[in-house]
Design a protein around this motif. Structure first.
Motif, mmCIF file in Angstrom:
data_model
loop_
_atom_site.group_PDB
_atom_site.id
_atom_site.type_symbol
_atom_site.label_atom_id
_atom_site.label_comp_id
_atom_site.label_asym_id
_atom_site.label_seq_id
_atom_site.Cartn_x
_atom_site.Cartn_y
_atom_site.Cartn_z
ATOM 1 N N ASP A 263 25.352 -13.176 42.527
ATOM 2 C CA ASP A 263 26.785 -13.098 42.783
ATOM 3 C C ASP A 263 27.366 -14.407 43.310
ATOM 4 O OD1 ASP A 263 25.696 -13.173 45.301
ATOM 5 O OD2 ASP A 263 26.394 -11.195 45.918
ATOM 6 N N GLY A 264 26.523 -15.430 43.399
ATOM 7 C CA GLY A 264 27.031 -16.723 43.863
ATOM 8 C C GLY A 264 27.132 -16.841 45.369
ATOM 9 N N VAL A 265 26.739 -15.793 46.088
ATOM 10 C CA VAL A 265 26.917 -15.840 47.544
ATOM 11 C C VAL A 265 25.767 -16.570 48.237
ATOM 12 C CG1 VAL A 265 27.143 -14.465 49.655
ATOM 13 C CG2 VAL A 265 28.323 -13.745 47.572
ATOM 14 N N ARG A 266 24.542 -16.267 47.834
ATOM 15 C CA ARG A 266 23.408 -16.743 48.636
ATOM 16 C C ARG A 266 22.549 -17.812 47.961
ATOM 17 N NH1 ARG A 266 24.029 -12.037 48.054
ATOM 18 N NH2 ARG A 266 22.231 -11.772 46.712
ATOM 19 N N TYR A 267 22.431 -17.771 46.642
ATOM 20 C CA TYR A 267 21.558 -18.714 45.936
ATOM 21 C C TYR A 267 21.993 -18.778 44.486
ATOM 22 C CZ TYR A 267 19.426 -14.194 44.911
ATOM 23 O OH TYR A 267 19.237 -12.887 44.546
ATOM 24 N N GLY A 268 21.453 -19.748 43.794
ATOM 25 C CA GLY A 268 21.769 -19.872 42.379
ATOM 26 C C GLY A 268 23.179 -20.423 42.174
ATOM 27 N N LEU A 269 23.667 -20.233 40.970
ATOM 28 C CA LEU A 269 24.974 -20.776 40.596
ATOM 29 C C LEU A 269 26.088 -20.164 41.433
ATOM 30 C CD1 LEU A 269 26.435 -22.511 38.329
ATOM 31 C CD2 LEU A 269 26.761 -20.328 37.151
ATOM 32 N N ARG A 270 27.040 -21.006 41.851
ATOM 33 C CA ARG A 270 28.281 -20.494 42.435
ATOM 34 C C ARG A 270 29.426 -21.230 41.779
ATOM 35 N NH1 ARG A 270 29.891 -20.690 48.777
ATOM 36 N NH2 ARG A 270 28.382 -18.990 48.847
ATOM 37 N N ASP A 271 30.310 -20.474 41.166
ATOM 38 C CA ASP A 271 31.493 -21.079 40.574
ATOM 39 C C ASP A 271 32.685 -20.607 41.391
ATOM 40 O OD1 ASP A 271 33.528 -22.076 39.073
ATOM 41 O OD2 ASP A 271 32.680 -21.489 37.138
ATOM 42 N N LEU A 272 33.221 -21.528 42.171
ATOM 43 C CA LEU A 272 34.322 -21.191 43.077
ATOM 44 C C LEU A 272 35.537 -22.009 42.688
ATOM 45 C CD1 LEU A 272 35.026 -19.627 45.715
ATOM 46 C CD2 LEU A 272 34.321 -21.662 46.963
ATOM 47 N N PRO A 273 36.362 -21.455 41.782
ATOM 48 C CA PRO A 273 37.553 -22.207 41.361
ATOM 49 C C PRO A 273 38.458 -22.470 42.567
ATOM 50 C CG PRO A 273 37.205 -20.257 39.985
ATOM 51 C CD PRO A 273 36.273 -20.142 41.141
ATOM 52 N N ASP A 274 39.286 -23.480 42.463
ATOM 53 C CA ASP A 274 40.195 -23.829 43.553
ATOM 54 C C ASP A 274 41.019 -22.624 43.979
ATOM 55 O OD1 ASP A 274 39.550 -26.331 44.156
ATOM 56 O OD2 ASP A 274 41.151 -27.334 43.012
ATOM 57 N N GLY A 275 41.011 -22.372 45.267
ATOM 58 C CA GLY A 275 41.844 -21.299 45.794
ATOM 59 C C GLY A 275 41.335 -19.905 45.487
ATOM 60 N N ALA A 276 40.115 -19.814 44.966
ATOM 61 C CA ALA A 276 39.601 -18.509 44.551
ATOM 62 C C ALA A 276 39.167 -17.689 45.757
ATOM 63 C CB ALA A 276 38.425 -18.696 43.611
ATOM 64 N N GLY A 277 39.320 -16.400 45.639
ATOM 65 C CA GLY A 277 38.805 -15.469 46.631
ATOM 66 C C GLY A 277 37.454 -14.960 46.188
#
Lengths: 498, 494
Positions: free
Chosen positions: B331-345
């Motif tokens: 889910d991108g929270v703890r490990y692996g890929l994280r895709d966090l677009p600008d301003g994303a929740g």
């Protein structure tokens, strides 16, 4: 029958309440991992690979958690399901690393049971009432989000994540805030007796989801709302009061109650909508394929049963029937584990010293435990060191009092000194002159003086004015500075006055 | 000197023990083969140092006169679904790209404890979802086999253990680990002319194996002979208290008890596996298989597994259902890929991360699984599929009254060309039709090579045994191996 009613503009309404209590299981390790469960540790210091849901990690049930839930079920005389199963409740949230909570929807560990709340006229509970408990299931707690650590980001603390909870689901059997409060208190008492949950609501060890609906007395149930995570008895009662009132006002104003999840605000004592049924998650429950069904054998169940302590209702009955205590005293003494534990230790010690049966010592010890001792402690406030209030010290005081060596007042004074200093009661009585005079010679001498000084009254007494006996007692006690044993004084006076 | 890369597990182990060559020489030869086989795209990462270090330990132990393990000196390929401490573990996905576990899976640890070393992490279908190794984020694995007409179309090595099958067939590794959820060991083994066994569910610990469908996932060995599979399975298997579904049984002495003498044994031939559209050459291999087993002393009997046709649909409900839940942790929270677009929740991060991190097939299965578990559909799909699963297990239970082991084709066709079925998921799923029933029933099942078809491609035969009876499966496999005389290997073109 509860007579609690909400007065609406159009008549009376009855409130229907069901509670889902989440109780943290007392256990050193989490439900499916070996991580510690101690409260108050630094964030993310009690997290195993399993709790963090690392790839390929698998849950393994913690036998102790299962045992505690089974013992709890037995304490509410519930059906124990020797075959149960864990299900996954799927939803995404940052405090839920697996993306699912392991819970039990379809086949809970504990089935139908009940508990009894006691009559309490003042609270509007005219007689004892049995509240049905539908089930107890075991599940994982989630972690905690912290929103105050960073201006734009939230932090996650997984220490609680995976801690074992029992969800104890009542039937919608309660009809007033008082009944709900009594239910939560009684449940808490039982959990603490059993030792399966510490019942500490401040630390979140117990919290309730409160289901409330209203109806015209005797009619069908109305639509209910569920207020989540209410964490004290008072708040549970406030939630019900507010929610019932809100629903009645809503209906009477032509609205309809919608099934929804609400939140309680302790600052205002009100509830507000969190999400409606339409927004409700579809949790996609299904049996957790990482876990085999939980099968409990007879030996395990027998061990659980054998390890159960005497439970609150049985203890209370025994206090009344075998120890001869009043209903009130029995109720107060059995309400808390610490209270009865202290009482029973003191009772055993006192009975031993007096050479009496526990039954014969019980009333004296109960009065001491419930009124005398707390009175002294409260008066002393911070000056009292409760650690000094040992069973030995208190039993020694009670023993001296029973032997007539000290008066009731002296007992209090001695206990006060014990609480301040931890000194020995016998030594205090001796050193501080807190003993009754039972020396017949000394008392006789004073009596003779009193009689001689009041010859006229002696004449009146002998002439039939019996009431003067008290006067002579009083004068003698005064002369003895209150330290004479009243029984000895009585006896001697009677003999001398003929 | 012996061509060390031609040797199997047992030959290497025994040769090292006898001092015919050192474990280090074996590791070096295989490391060189790995380095030269980049075109097959079989490895996601290579770990020559791991193989060398393990070999040196074995050589030192031997020099010190210590007892050597069952896999001592054998360098193997590790399917990149097994967590390996300090070595990237991806499940061939973008979402786990760069993820390096702090822990070692039980199965891989068991192998290292037995003296094996690791040549590298093998490519596979992403999260083990696929039958051709075309769903990997790291590109297709190309089968070392080619049509004999000289056409150089790239063929599928099978899936999901396609890297494993390719390197074993290509003599790059003597053996490799595989995992089998609905045929992922057996189908690639059949496509590449090697052996592979999926043991009874619970025989190998799932701890540290990236989960696809927990109630089906089983690890197993892939090697070039039945004996080698027996040796390696013995090293991989064993009770693991960290896996609640692990079998708390001693590991049998499979290697020591191998016997191709099938006198007194009955071999069941399920009539429902004679499906329309099955390649005639597959049917021919099945006929030969019966003859070989008869020749080994077995009696061949016709049996019926009446619910077979429902196995594939049930599997494609149960496996995606479990997968949809198992893959929620990425889910991108703890490990692996994280895709966090600008301003994303939080929700945006989930969506972006998972959209970016999962491939199409994985998404397809998550969607299917989410659907079949959702309110209103659960009974019609998931519960119904579970009932079918029970019936399929019962079919086998009844069959065991008539036979000891079942013989069937492993796949309905020989290896197909890469790209052939990627536009048609159903056709791809159908390739598992013979493999899935044993998976649903949790039974041990093995593929052994039988013959080459007219195109010069291998065909495999499947043996399905009773629960816990890997020995019966291995023995029947050995009987076939001895009679099939399958010694074909791919011509080196890479």
């Amino acid at each position: 029958m509860s007579t609690y009613r909400i007065q609406g503009a159009t008549g009376e309404w009855e409130v229907v309440i069901g509670l889902e209590v989440h109780a943290q299981v007392t256990s050193n390790a989490k439900l499916f991992s070996g991580a510690s469960t101690a409260f108050g540790a630094e964030p993310n210091t009690q997290v195993s690979l399993i709790d963090a849901a690392m790839p390929g990690m698998l849950p393994v049930p913690n036998r102790e958690c299962i045992r505690q839930a089974v013992r709890t079920g037995m304490a509410i005389e519930a059906t124990i399901n020797a075959w149960s199963r864990f299900d996954r409740k799927n939803y995404f949230y940052a405090d839920l690393p697996q993306g699912y909570q392991i819970s039990q929807l379809y086949h809970p560990l504990v089935g139908e049971g009940s508990l009894t709340i006691e009559a309490d006229e003042k609270a509007g509970i005219p007689q004892d009432k049995v509240i049905g408990i539908e089930r107890i299931h075991v599940e994982q707690d989630a972690g905690k989000l912290m929103h105050d650590q960073h201006p734009t980001m939230s932090y996650v603390d997984l220490n609680r994540c995976g801690v074992a909870l029992m969800e104890i689901v009542s039937r919608p059997d309660m009809r007033s805030p008082a009944e709900a409060g009594a239910y939560v208190r009684k449940l808490r008492t039982i959990l603490r007796y059993v030792g399966s949950c510490d019942g500490n609501m401040e630390e979140g060890s117990m919290r309730a989801d409160v289901n409330v609906s209203v109806r015209r007395p005797g009619e069908e149930f109305g639509t209910r709302t569920e207020t989540k995570n209410v964490n004290s008895v008072r708040f549970v009662m406030q939630t019900i009061e507010h929610e019932a009132r809100r629903q009645v006002d809503l209906i009477e104003d032509g609205g309809t109650v919608v099934q929804e999840t609400r939140l309680f605000d302790p600052n205002t004592g009100t509830t507000r909508s969190m999400r409606s049924k339409e927004d409700a998650h579809d949790y996609r429950y299904f049996p957790d394929p990482d876990l085999l069904p939980l099968e409990l054998d007879d030996a395990f169940l027998e061990e659980c049963r054998a390890s159960l302590p005497e439970l609150p209702d049985a203890k209370r009955r025994r206090y009344v029937e075998e120890l001869g205590l009043s209903d009130y005293n029995a109720a107060v003494l059995t309400a808390e584990v610490e209270t009865f534990a202290r009482f029973e230790t003191l009772l055993a010690e006192t009975a031993k010293r007096l050479g009496k049966s526990e039954k014969d010592a019980a009333t004296q010890v109960a009065n001491w435990s419930l009124s005398v001792a707390p009175g002294v402690m409260n008066a002393l406030g911070d000056e009292a060191n409760p650690a000094h209030a040992t069973a030995e010290a208190q039993a020694a005081i009670l023993q001296m009092q029973a032997a007539g060596e000290i008066s009731g007042g002296q007992a209090k004074e001695i206990f006060e000194i014990v609480l301040r200093t931890g000194r020995e009661p016998a030594e205090i009585a001796e050193t501080e002159g807190l003993k009754q005079q039972s020396d017949t010679g000394a008392i006789e001498a004073e009596i003779d003086k009193v009689l001689a000084a009041n010859a006229d009254k002696v004449e009146e007494y002998r002439g039939g004015k019996d009431k003067l006996f008290g006067f002579f007692v009083g004068q003698t006690m005064k002369a003895m500075q209150g330290k004479a044993n009243p029984a000895v004084v009585n006896e001697l006076l009677k003999a001398k006055l003929g | 000197m012996t061509e060390l890369t031609e040797l199997g597990v047992k030959a290497i182990r025994d040769g090292v023990a006898a001092g015919d060559f050192t474990a280090r020489e074996v590791a070096e030869a295989h490391n060189a083969a790995v380095a030269a086989a980049g075109e097959l795209n079989a490895f996601i990462v290579t770990t020559p140092d791991h193989a060398l270090a393990a070999a040196e330990r074995v050589d030192a132990d031997r020099a010190a006169g210590k007892q050597l393990g069952a896999m001592a000196g054998v360098p193997i390929g590790m399917k990149d679904l097994f967590a390996t401490k300090g070595v990237q573990t991806t499940a061939a996905s973008h979402i786990l790209e760069g993820f390096t576990p702090e822990y070692e899976s039980t199965v891989s640890q068991n192998l290292w404890n037995a003296g094996a070393g690791m040549l590298g992490k093998l490519n596979l279908d992403q999260f083990a979802m696929g039958s051709s190794n075309e769903t990997s984020y790291f590109g297709n694995v190309i089968s070392p086999w080619r049509h004999k007409d000289g056409g150089n179309a790239d063929l599928a090595p099978g899936g999901s253990s396609g890297g494993s099958s390719a390197v074993v067939a290509a003599r790059i590794a003597p053996a490799a680990t595989g995992t089998d959820t609905g045929g992922s060991i057996r189908q690639p083994a059949a496509f590449t002319g090697i052996c592979g066994i999926k043991p009874t569910y619970g025989r190998c610990s799932r701890w540290g194996v990236v989960a696809f469908a927990s109630s089906l996932d089983q690890a197993g060995p892939m090697a070039r002979s039945v004996e080698d599979c027996a040796v390696m399975l013995g090293a991989m298997a064993g009770f693991d208290p960290k896996d609640s579904t692990s079998l708390d049984l001693p590991v049998p002495e499979w290697e020591a008890n191998l016997s191709a003498d099938l006198r007194g044994k009955k071999v069941g031939i399920p009539k429902e596996y004679r499906m329309e559209g099955t390649d005639p050459e597959i049917l021919e291999s099945w006929e030969r298989g019966k003859e070989w087993l008869r020749d080994a002393g077995a009696e061949v009997v016709d049996i019926s597994l009446p619910h077979t046709k429902y196995a594939l649909p049930a599997y494609y409900i149960i496996a995606p259902a479990e997968a949809s839940s198992n893959l929620a942790r990425y889910d991108g929270v703890r490990y692996g890929l994280r895709d966090l677009p600008d301003g994303a929740g939080l929700q945006d991060m989930y969506a972006a991360t998972r959209a970016e991190g999962f491939g199409d097939e994985v998404k397809r299965r998550i969607l299917i699984g989410t659907y079949v578990l959702s309110a209103g559909f659960y009974d019609a799909y998931y519960n119904q599929a579970q009932r079918v699963r029970t019936l399929i297990a019962r079919d086998f239970e009844k069959a065991w009254a008539q036979c000891d082991v079942i013989l069937a084709p492993t796949t309905p066709t020989a290896a197909f060309a890469l790209g052939d079925k990627m536009d048609d998921p159903l056709a791809m799923y159908l390739n598992d039709v013979f493999a899935v029933p044993a998976s649903l029933a949790g039974l041990p099942a093995m593929s052994v090579p039988a013959m080459l078809n007219g195109d010069g491609l291998p065909l495999g035969l499947q043996l399905i045994g009773k629960a816990f009876d890997e020995q019966g499966v291995l023995n029947a496999g050995l009987a076939i191996q001895q009679r099939a005389g399958f010694d074909a290997k791919p011509e080196k073109w890479w």
